[in-house]
Every structure is written in structure tokens, then in C-alpha cells.
Design an enzyme around this catalytic site. Structure first.
Site, short mmCIF file in Angstrom:
data_model
loop_
_atom_site.label_atom_id
_atom_site.label_comp_id
_atom_site.label_asym_id
_atom_site.label_seq_id
_atom_site.Cartn_x
_atom_site.Cartn_y
_atom_site.Cartn_z
N HIS A 90 7.41 -8.09 6.62
CA HIS A 90 6.96 -7.17 5.58
C HIS A 90 6.93 -5.76 6.14
O HIS A 90 6.44 -5.53 7.23
CB HIS A 90 5.56 -7.56 5.08
CG HIS A 90 5.13 -6.72 3.92
ND1 HIS A 90 5.47 -7.02 2.62
CD2 HIS A 90 4.44 -5.56 3.87
CE1 HIS A 90 4.98 -6.09 1.82
NE2 HIS A 90 4.35 -5.18 2.55
N ASP A 169 -4.25 -8.70 -6.68
CA ASP A 169 -3.58 -7.58 -6.01
C ASP A 169 -2.69 -6.81 -6.96
O ASP A 169 -2.58 -5.59 -6.88
CB ASP A 169 -2.78 -8.05 -4.80
CG ASP A 169 -2.08 -6.85 -4.16
OD1 ASP A 169 -2.80 -5.94 -3.72
OD2 ASP A 169 -0.84 -6.80 -4.14
N ARG A 176 -4.88 1.34 -7.95
CA ARG A 176 -4.93 2.26 -6.80
C ARG A 176 -3.82 3.29 -6.89
O ARG A 176 -3.99 4.45 -6.53
CB ARG A 176 -4.81 1.46 -5.50
CG ARG A 176 -6.06 0.67 -5.17
CD ARG A 176 -5.81 -0.35 -4.07
NE ARG A 176 -5.22 0.24 -2.90
CZ ARG A 176 -4.28 -0.34 -2.15
NH1 ARG A 176 -3.83 -1.55 -2.44
NH2 ARG A 176 -3.79 0.27 -1.11
N SER A 191 -4.22 -6.06 0.54
CA SER A 191 -3.15 -6.18 -0.45
C SER A 191 -1.95 -6.93 0.14
O SER A 191 -1.45 -7.90 -0.42
CB SER A 191 -2.75 -4.76 -0.88
OG SER A 191 -1.55 -4.76 -1.59
#
Ligand code: URA
Length: 432
Positions: A90, A169, A176, A191
Site C-alpha cells: 500500500h 472508513d 475528512r 484508515s
């Protein structure tokens, strides 16, 4: 309302607790996340809490519970039936960051199963799915059964994360994004790691970006983010390692959708920009070590096996790896304004220009242009002459060009003396 149906907490009290620097109990965190996802805690209240967390943070216990509560709002996937070890990667997001495209087939060609549940771009950073959708026929949505079959047969899958994975999330990230609360170490960590832990991979390598084009601008914050995520992963039983990598300049020579696919295919064919190749191989080595596979990714890349896996991966999702990629209807060239050496390329400026050309979206659900993007013809450290082509802007809608050109004003800096390109790989983090 009878006593049993009374809410256990009052959201306003919890906001005040965090605002004033207190800690939330485990029960309060479970209640907040469950009831925000269920529509009881309002978006306004969650936005206020997110801002309080932005300034006050979460301690280690709160963060671990917050992450677990987000995971508990959705399903968990299970790859334990696969014959290959699973390992995922990621990136915290950067400009020109197409690494997943060559990396997933490369690591699969070395013997791992790589389930890459990816997202779409929002703001100045691109989305892996938007890039791959530039390939005619390729589809991002797979059922779990299709994903498992592809992982077993091909070894790599890059597809959309289903809506069932950590739905808290999805809601919180969108909130957010519009409330100025993205750049928070605990909230970014929760998250990313809630999705990765729910996904069920047994190993994970994180590429934590640092610099002007990253969420975290300072090296110290990026290292802290990496340590926090590694800690969360390891506590959940996922072998997790992070590389902190530079994102002052964009990666490679292109940012956008089709243009990044084309560059990734160059890497798989044995060429491509040296920084993209270096980062792909570094992440591949970490992923293979985490998965317990003894293979040399440089040799596998050179052998063409990674390209074979790429082609199989694209075909398995309906794409035609031989189809020509879309080409923009309009291009505009920006020329170098000085003689000397290219001293810097501003990743943020190039990301914003790419987005304004139509490669990204202003809000969720907007369409993107497959052919839109920016390519640059010199990298940091290269000699340049006044008037030589520096950037090419690609778009189907020429009315976008003026704002993209404005974003690129001052994006290149020059030096009269030679400049060494900054290193991409900065730090390796394997403990909290
Ligand atoms: N990527 C995510 O998935 N979440 C964040 O908060 C930031 C980047």
C-alpha cells in the site's frame, strides 16, 4: 424510549472529551464508530471529533481500538484457501506513483499471491483503478470468487475494494477529505490499516511517501506514520514493513491514466525510468521477504515473466493488453525557461496540473479522462537548454489547459551547476 434503548454515550460529551485533551474509553470508541456508520452520530459531530483528533491525536490504546472498531463495521476476507502466500502493498499516495502496476505482476511471477484492493483518485494523487481503466475492456469490479480464482491462477489481482470492507472508513475518509482533517497520523493509520487487516493479507509492505507531493511533508512525520502503521499491522498478526520514500519530485516521467499505464508496460518490458524500476524492485524484495519467498525480482523482471503475468492479469479482467491506449485529442508543450541542470520538479504542482487536465476528479463519482495527464521530458539532474520541451500536457478538453498551465508555473527549477538527483529510498521501518 425505554432505558435499554437509551444511547450509552452522548456524542457531544465525547467530542468535548477529545477537544479538551482527554482519552476516549474503548466502549466510547466502539459506540462512536458503530453509530456513525449506522447514522446515529451525525456527520457534523464526526467532523468535529475528527478535528479534535487532528489536534489532540489518539494514544496507542485508542488507536488500536479505533482501528478494530472500523474493521468490525464490515466483512473480513479470507485468502487462507490459496496455495500461494499472500502479500500486499500500500502506498500513502503520490504523484506519478504507478508502482502497483508493474509490482503486482512482478511479485506474482515470483510465486506470491498479490491481492491489490485499490481505490480511485481524489484530489491531486492518482488512483490505480482510474489508470487501469484506460485499458480497453478492463473492469475493476470482481466478485470474491472471481478474485480468489484469479489469485490462484494468475497470482495477481488489482480490483476495487468492495463496499463491505471497513465501510466506516469509506464514510470517514470522505468526511475528512472535505473537512481538512486528512493529514492526521492516527486517522491515516487507522484508515489504511483497517482496510488492509480486513482484507486478510498475511503480509504487507507500506510505501510511506514524504515530501512536497505527499500527505506528510516532513520526514519525521512520515517516519512516525510508518511506525504507527507497522505497529498496528504487527499487533493484528500481519507481517508488516514500511519503506519511507521521497515524494518531492514525481515518480518516473508521467502522471495521469493511460500515460502511466504506458510507462508501467515499459518497466515490465525491461526499460522505463530508473526511479520507477528502483522502487518497484525495492518493494518487490520486501514483499517477497515478508512472504518467505526466495526469488530475485530483478532476474524475473528481466526474464519477461512479469510481463507475461501482467498480460494474464489484464486479460483475466476483460482487458486487451495489446489494444492501443487512448491518446488525448489536444496536447500543449511547455518549454524550459533556462539553461543549466534541472534542479527540481514540484510533485504537487504536477499533480494539480494532471488533475486539472481531467485525469482526476473533484468529487466522488465524477468521470475521469483516460488520456489526460502530464509527461515530462527531463528528470532532476538532467542538463537542459532554454526552449527545449519540458512538459507535454494531454487532455481531451482544451478549455482545461489554461488552469493546468497556471499550476505548472514555476514547477521546474534550474541550477547552473550539476545537480545529483535525490535518493528515492530513505528509510526502512520494521518496528513501531
Ligand atoms: N489513504 C487512505 O486510505 N486513507 C487515508 O487516510 C489517507 C490515505
Amino acid at each position: 424510549m425505554n432505558a435499554a434503548a437509551q444511547p450509552a454515550f452522548d456524542a457531544v460529551d465525547l467530542i468535548r472529551t477529545k477537544r479538551d485533551g482527554g482519552a476516549l474509553t474503548d466502549e466510547a470508541i466502539d459506540w462512536l464508530i458503530r453509530n456513525y456508520t449506522g447514522g446515529v452520530v451525525s456527520a457534523e459531530q464526526m467532523a468535529a471529533l475528527a478535528m479534535a483528533i487532528f489536534f489532540r491525536g489518539l494514544d496507542a490504546r485508542e488507536l488500536s481500538r479505533w482501528t478494530a472498531a472500523m474493521i468490525a463495521t464490515g466483512e473480513r476476507m479470507d485468502f487462507s484457501s490459496l496455495s500461494r502466500p499472500t502479500v500486499d502493498k500500500h502506498s500513502t499516495g503520490g504523484v506519478g506513483d504507478k508502482i502497483t502496476l508493474p509490482l503486482a505482476p512482478l511479485v506474482a511471477a515470483c510465486g506470491a499471491a498479490v491481492p491489490q484492493l485499490s481505490g480511485r483518485g481524489l484530489g491531486h494523487t492518482g488512483g490505480t483503478l482510474d489508470k487501469l481503466e484506460a485499458i480497453p475492456g478492463w473492469r475493476a469490479s470482481l466478485t470474491t470468487a472471481e478474485m480468489l480464482a484469479q489469485l490462484e491462477e494468475v497470482g495477481a489481482v488489482i480490483c476495487a475494494a468492495g463496499s463491505g470492507l471497513a465501510p466506516a472508513d469509506k464514510m470517514l475518509y470522505a468526511l475528512r477529505d472535505v473537512t481538512g482533517t486528512v493529514e492526521s497520523i492516527p486517522m491515516i493509520s487507522a484508515s489504511i490499516m483497517s482496510k488492509k487487516i480486513a482484507e486478510g493479507t498475511s503480509a504487507l509492505v507500506l510505501d510511506v511517501k514524504t515530501g512536497a507531493g505527499a500527505f506528510m511533508k516532513s520526514r519525521a512525520d512520515s517516519v512516525a506514520l510508518a511506525q504507527t502503521m507497522v505497529g498496528l499491522g504487527q499487533a493484528a498478526g500481519v507481517t508488516t514493513v514500511a519503506l519511507v520514500t521521497a515524494m518531492d519530485s514525481p515518480l518516473g516521467r508521467s502522471a495521469g491514466n493511460a500515460v502511466e499505464v504506458a510507462e508501467s508496460v515499459e518497466v515490465l518490458a525491461g526499460g522505463g525510468p530508473s526511479d520507477v524500476v528502483e522502487l518497484t524492485l525495492a518493494l518487490a524484495r520486501e514483499m517477497l521477504a515478508c512472504a518467505g519467498i526466495d526469488a530475485d525480482p530483478a532476474r524475473v523482471l528481466a526474464s519477461g515473466q512479469a510481463m507475461d503475468t501482467w498480460r494474464a492479469m489484464i486479460r483475466a479482467q476483460g482487458g486487451d493488453p495489446d489494444a492501443p491506449l487512448p491518446v488525448a485529442r489536444h496536447t500543449e508543450v511547455v518549454r524550459a525557461s533556462s539553461d543549466g541542470y534541472l534542479a527540481g520538479l514540484d510533485a504537487m504542482a504536477i499533480g494539480v496540473a494532471t488533475w486539472r487536465l481531467g485525469a482526476g476528479r473533484a468529487k466522488q463519482g465524477d468521470p475521469v479522462q483516460a488520456a489526460a495527464g502530464v509527461t515530462w521530458h527531463a528528470g532532476v539532474g538532467d542538463p537542459v537548454r532554454t526552449g527545449q520541451p519540458l512538459f507535454t500536457l494531454h487532455t481531451d478538453t482544451p478549455e482545461r489547459l489554461p488552469r493546468a498551465l497556471a499550476a505548472l508555473q514555476g514547477a521546474a527549477s534550474y541550477s547552473p551547476t550539476p545537480v545529483a538527483p535525490a535518493p528515492v529510498l530513505l528509510e526502512r521501518i520494521d518496528s513501531a
